[in-house]
Design a protein around this motif. Structure first.
Motif, PDB file in Angstrom:
ATOM      1  N   HIS A  82       0.839  -1.198   0.000  1.00 48.06           N
ATOM      2  CA  HIS A  82       0.000   0.000   0.000  1.00 48.06           C
ATOM      3  C   HIS A  82       0.874   1.249   0.000  1.00 48.06           C
ATOM      4  CE1 HIS A  82      -3.682  -2.287   0.839  1.00 48.06           C
ATOM      5  NE2 HIS A  82      -2.862  -3.096   1.515  1.00 48.06           N
ATOM      6  N   ASN A  83       0.245   2.411  -0.098  1.00 44.53           N
ATOM      7  CA  ASN A  83       0.984   3.674  -0.071  1.00 44.53           C
ATOM      8  C   ASN A  83       1.805   3.811   1.215  1.00 44.53           C
ATOM      9  OD1 ASN A  83       0.008   4.389  -2.555  1.00 44.53           O
ATOM     10  ND2 ASN A  83      -1.530   5.812  -1.791  1.00 44.53           N
ATOM     11  N   GLU A  84       1.316   3.226   2.298  1.00 48.99           N
ATOM     12  CA  GLU A  84       2.035   3.293   3.583  1.00 48.99           C
ATOM     13  C   GLU A  84       3.373   2.547   3.524  1.00 48.99           C
ATOM     14  OE1 GLU A  84      -1.303   1.936   3.509  1.00 48.99           O
ATOM     15  OE2 GLU A  84      -2.019   3.991   3.677  1.00 48.99           O
ATOM     16  N   ASP A  85       3.531   1.668   2.540  1.00 50.36           N
ATOM     17  CA  ASP A  85       4.766   0.893   2.406  1.00 50.36           C
ATOM     18  C   ASP A  85       5.854   1.641   1.638  1.00 50.36           C
ATOM     19  OD1 ASP A  85       4.018  -1.578   3.744  1.00 50.36           O
ATOM     20  OD2 ASP A  85       2.583  -1.828   2.109  1.00 50.36           O
ATOM     21  N   LEU A  86       5.567   2.853   1.191  1.00 50.74           N
ATOM     22  CA  LEU A  86       6.562   3.659   0.476  1.00 50.74           C
ATOM     23  C   LEU A  86       7.796   3.831   1.366  1.00 50.74           C
ATOM     24  CD1 LEU A  86       7.228   5.400  -2.008  1.00 50.74           C
ATOM     25  CD2 LEU A  86       6.225   7.337  -0.794  1.00 50.74           C
ATOM     26  N   GLY A  87       8.970   3.508   0.837  1.00 51.40           N
ATOM     27  CA  GLY A  87      10.217   3.627   1.580  1.00 51.40           C
ATOM     28  C   GLY A  87      10.592   2.381   2.366  1.00 51.40           C
ATOM     29  N   ARG A  88       9.721   1.417   2.415  1.00 51.32           N
ATOM     30  CA  ARG A  88      10.000   0.169   3.133  1.00 51.32           C
ATOM     31  C   ARG A  88      11.213  -0.531   2.516  1.00 51.32           C
ATOM     32  NH1 ARG A  88       5.590  -4.712   3.849  1.00 51.32           N
ATOM     33  NH2 ARG A  88       6.971  -6.182   4.882  1.00 51.32           N
ATOM     34  N   GLU A  89      12.024  -1.152   3.347  1.00 52.87           N
ATOM     35  CA  GLU A  89      13.191  -1.874   2.854  1.00 52.87           C
ATOM     36  C   GLU A  89      12.849  -3.352   2.691  1.00 52.87           C
ATOM     37  OE1 GLU A  89      16.516  -1.045   5.403  1.00 52.87           O
ATOM     38  OE2 GLU A  89      16.850   0.896   4.439  1.00 52.87           O
ATOM     39  N   LEU A  90      13.267  -3.908   1.557  1.00 52.61           N
ATOM     40  CA  LEU A  90      13.048  -5.321   1.249  1.00 52.61           C
ATOM     41  C   LEU A  90      14.399  -5.969   0.992  1.00 52.61           C
ATOM     42  CD1 LEU A  90      10.145  -4.917  -1.352  1.00 52.61           C
ATOM     43  CD2 LEU A  90       9.920  -5.417   1.082  1.00 52.61           C
ATOM     44  N   GLN A  99      20.802  -8.233  -1.315  1.00 51.77           N
ATOM     45  CA  GLN A  99      20.796  -6.776  -1.414  1.00 51.77           C
ATOM     46  C   GLN A  99      19.526  -6.235  -0.762  1.00 51.77           C
ATOM     47  OE1 GLN A  99      23.370  -5.108  -2.916  1.00 51.77           O
ATOM     48  NE2 GLN A  99      22.450  -3.173  -2.308  1.00 51.77           N
ATOM     49  N   THR A 100      19.603  -5.042  -0.225  1.00 50.45           N
ATOM     50  CA  THR A 100      18.428  -4.375   0.319  1.00 50.45           C
ATOM     51  C   THR A 100      17.950  -3.354  -0.701  1.00 50.45           C
ATOM     52  OG1 THR A 100      19.244  -4.641   2.570  1.00 50.45           O
ATOM     53  CG2 THR A 100      17.537  -2.979   2.217  1.00 50.45           C
ATOM     54  N   ILE A 101      16.657  -3.418  -1.026  1.00 49.01           N
ATOM     55  CA  ILE A 101      16.072  -2.438  -1.944  1.00 49.01           C
ATOM     56  C   ILE A 101      14.998  -1.658  -1.193  1.00 49.01           C
ATOM     57  CG2 ILE A 101      16.570  -3.772  -4.024  1.00 49.01           C
ATOM     58  CD1 ILE A 101      13.668  -4.698  -4.049  1.00 49.01           C
ATOM     59  N   ARG A 102      14.730  -0.463  -1.650  1.00 51.21           N
ATOM     60  CA  ARG A 102      13.742   0.392  -1.011  1.00 51.21           C
ATOM     61  C   ARG A 102      12.535   0.532  -1.937  1.00 51.21           C
ATOM     62  NH1 ARG A 102      14.432   3.634   3.257  1.00 51.21           N
ATOM     63  NH2 ARG A 102      16.680   3.471   3.105  1.00 51.21           N
ATOM     64  N   VAL A 103      11.338   0.321  -1.387  1.00 49.18           N
ATOM     65  CA  VAL A 103      10.099   0.448  -2.149  1.00 49.18           C
ATOM     66  C   VAL A 103       9.944   1.907  -2.563  1.00 49.18           C
ATOM     67  CG1 VAL A 103       7.580   0.267  -2.055  1.00 49.18           C
ATOM     68  CG2 VAL A 103       9.013  -1.485  -0.965  1.00 49.18           C
ATOM     69  N   SER A 110      -2.310   6.281  -9.034  1.00 49.43           N
ATOM     70  CA  SER A 110      -2.940   5.008  -8.683  1.00 49.43           C
ATOM     71  C   SER A 110      -3.229   4.144  -9.905  1.00 49.43           C
ATOM     72  CB  SER A 110      -4.235   5.261  -7.909  1.00 49.43           C
ATOM     73  OG  SER A 110      -5.141   5.981  -8.718  1.00 49.43           O
ATOM     74  N   HIS A 111      -2.708   4.526 -11.075  1.00 63.37           N
ATOM     75  CA  HIS A 111      -2.998   3.776 -12.300  1.00 63.37           C
ATOM     76  C   HIS A 111      -1.776   3.102 -12.897  1.00 63.37           C
ATOM     77  CE1 HIS A 111      -7.020   5.335 -12.224  1.00 63.37           C
ATOM     78  NE2 HIS A 111      -6.551   6.562 -12.125  1.00 63.37           N
ATOM     79  N   THR A 112      -0.618   3.714 -12.780  1.00 67.01           N
ATOM     80  CA  THR A 112       0.595   3.163 -13.374  1.00 67.01           C
ATOM     81  C   THR A 112       1.111   2.002 -12.532  1.00 67.01           C
ATOM     82  OG1 THR A 112       1.152   5.364 -14.179  1.00 67.01           O
ATOM     83  CG2 THR A 112       2.920   3.732 -14.184  1.00 67.01           C
ATOM     84  N   ALA A 113       1.549   0.944 -13.212  1.00 66.84           N
ATOM     85  CA  ALA A 113       2.095  -0.219 -12.511  1.00 66.84           C
ATOM     86  C   ALA A 113       3.327   0.187 -11.712  1.00 66.84           C
ATOM     87  CB  ALA A 113       2.453  -1.308 -13.507  1.00 66.84           C
ATOM     88  N   ARG A 114       3.421  -0.340 -10.510  1.00 70.13           N
ATOM     89  CA  ARG A 114       4.550  -0.043  -9.630  1.00 70.13           C
ATOM     90  C   ARG A 114       5.541  -1.192  -9.740  1.00 70.13           C
ATOM     91  NH1 ARG A 114       1.103   2.374  -4.483  1.00 70.13           N
ATOM     92  NH2 ARG A 114       0.412   4.236  -5.606  1.00 70.13           N
ATOM     93  N   VAL A 115       6.642  -0.919 -10.442  1.00 73.66           N
ATOM     94  CA  VAL A 115       7.606  -1.975 -10.778  1.00 73.66           C
ATOM     95  C   VAL A 115       9.009  -1.532 -10.376  1.00 73.66           C
ATOM     96  CG1 VAL A 115       8.594  -3.360 -12.641  1.00 73.66           C
ATOM     97  CG2 VAL A 115       6.186  -2.700 -12.730  1.00 73.66           C
ATOM     98  N   PHE A 116       9.764  -2.456  -9.803  1.00 70.31           N
ATOM     99  CA  PHE A 116      11.174  -2.234  -9.494  1.00 70.31           C
ATOM    100  C   PHE A 116      11.968  -3.291 -10.242  1.00 70.31           C
ATOM    101  CE2 PHE A 116      15.100  -2.648  -7.137  1.00 70.31           C
ATOM    102  CZ  PHE A 116      15.432  -1.324  -6.865  1.00 70.31           C
ATOM    103  N   HIS A 117      12.998  -2.874 -10.971  1.00 67.66           N
ATOM    104  CA  HIS A 117      13.825  -3.800 -11.752  1.00 67.66           C
ATOM    105  C   HIS A 117      15.097  -4.123 -10.966  1.00 67.66           C
ATOM    106  CE1 HIS A 117      11.369  -3.476 -15.354  1.00 67.66           C
ATOM    107  NE2 HIS A 117      11.211  -2.214 -15.023  1.00 67.66           N
ATOM    108  N   ALA A 118      15.237  -5.386 -10.599  1.00 64.40           N
ATOM    109  CA  ALA A 118      16.386  -5.861  -9.837  1.00 64.40           C
ATOM    110  C   ALA A 118      16.994  -7.050 -10.574  1.00 64.40           C
ATOM    111  CB  ALA A 118      15.957  -6.260  -8.427  1.00 64.40           C
ATOM    112  N   ASN A 119      18.250  -6.928 -10.973  1.00 66.27           N
ATOM    113  CA  ASN A 119      18.922  -7.951 -11.770  1.00 66.27           C
ATOM    114  C   ASN A 119      20.161  -8.467 -11.055  1.00 66.27           C
ATOM    115  OD1 ASN A 119      17.292  -7.367 -14.319  1.00 66.27           O
ATOM    116  ND2 ASN A 119      18.154  -5.368 -13.837  1.00 66.27           N
TER     117      ASN A 119
END
Length: 191
Positions: A82-90, A99-103, A110-119
């Motif tokens: 959710h929006n509350e998870d913005l900045g959460r570390e994964l 590796q630690t990534i940040r949301v 609220s329409h565009t897909a929320r995608v993080f590219h990690a390779n």
């Protein structure tokens, strides 16, 4: 006649256009699990040092999920955030690399897909989309449209052929004798 036409149709065009449509629809159905503003996807590739895909590798995000790479080295992990998870570390891991990534995303969109590219390339962690690896979304869409177009052309050609056969008088091929009409089964016997 209908069964015969159905058999010819299935042989002429096969089931591949239908299968292609199912393959194109499957990713769309998978993305429909949550609203765009509740869905966060971490995707990428696991490649060796020469950028060749490594199939069957596990990529996991602690307490969120995991995925196994396909033959192209690609993986995708969908999460419900959710929006509350913005900045959460994964914490993401593949093989011996962690590796630690940040949301990160735009909470007002609220329409565009929320995608993080990690390779994972040659044992190192690389963020962002990799150039020259795998299929892009527009390429998949174009390939799918091409398959559908080929199926439509094959179906139209088959329909045209069937209509021509119906319109043409039924004549035997050259060299064959014409059939005589059948005589009735009841014959009068001579006594």
């Amino acid at each position: 006649m209908t069964n015969r036409l159905a058999r010819r149709t299935s042989r002429a065009i096969g089931a591949w256009p239908f299968a292609a449509l199912l393959l194109m629809a499957a990713p769309l159905a998978a993305l429909a699990e949550h609203e765009a503003d509740h869905r966060y996807v971490v995707r990428g590739y696991v490649l060796d040092a020469e950028r060749r895909p490594l199939a069957g590798r596990t990529v996991s995000i602690r307490q969120m999920g995991s995925a196994t790479t396909g033959s192209d080295g690609a993986y995708s992990i969908r999460m419900h955030l959710h929006n509350e998870d913005l900045g959460r570390e994964l914490e993401i891991r593949s093989g011996g690399v962690e590796q630690t990534i940040r949301v990160s995303f735009d909470p007002s969109d609220s329409h565009t897909a929320r995608v993080f590219h990690a390779n994972f390339v040659g044992g190192e962690f690389v963020t962002g989309e990799l150039e020259g690896v795998g299929w892009r979304t527009w390429q998949l869409a174009a390939a799918g449209a091409g398959v559908v177009a080929l199926g439509a052309v094959a179906l139209l050609r088959l329909r045209r052929r069937v209509r021509r056969r119906k319109a043409a008088p039924a004549e035997p091929p050259p060299g064959h004798a014409k059939r005589r009409p059948r005589k009735s089964a009841k014959k009068k016997r001579k006594r």
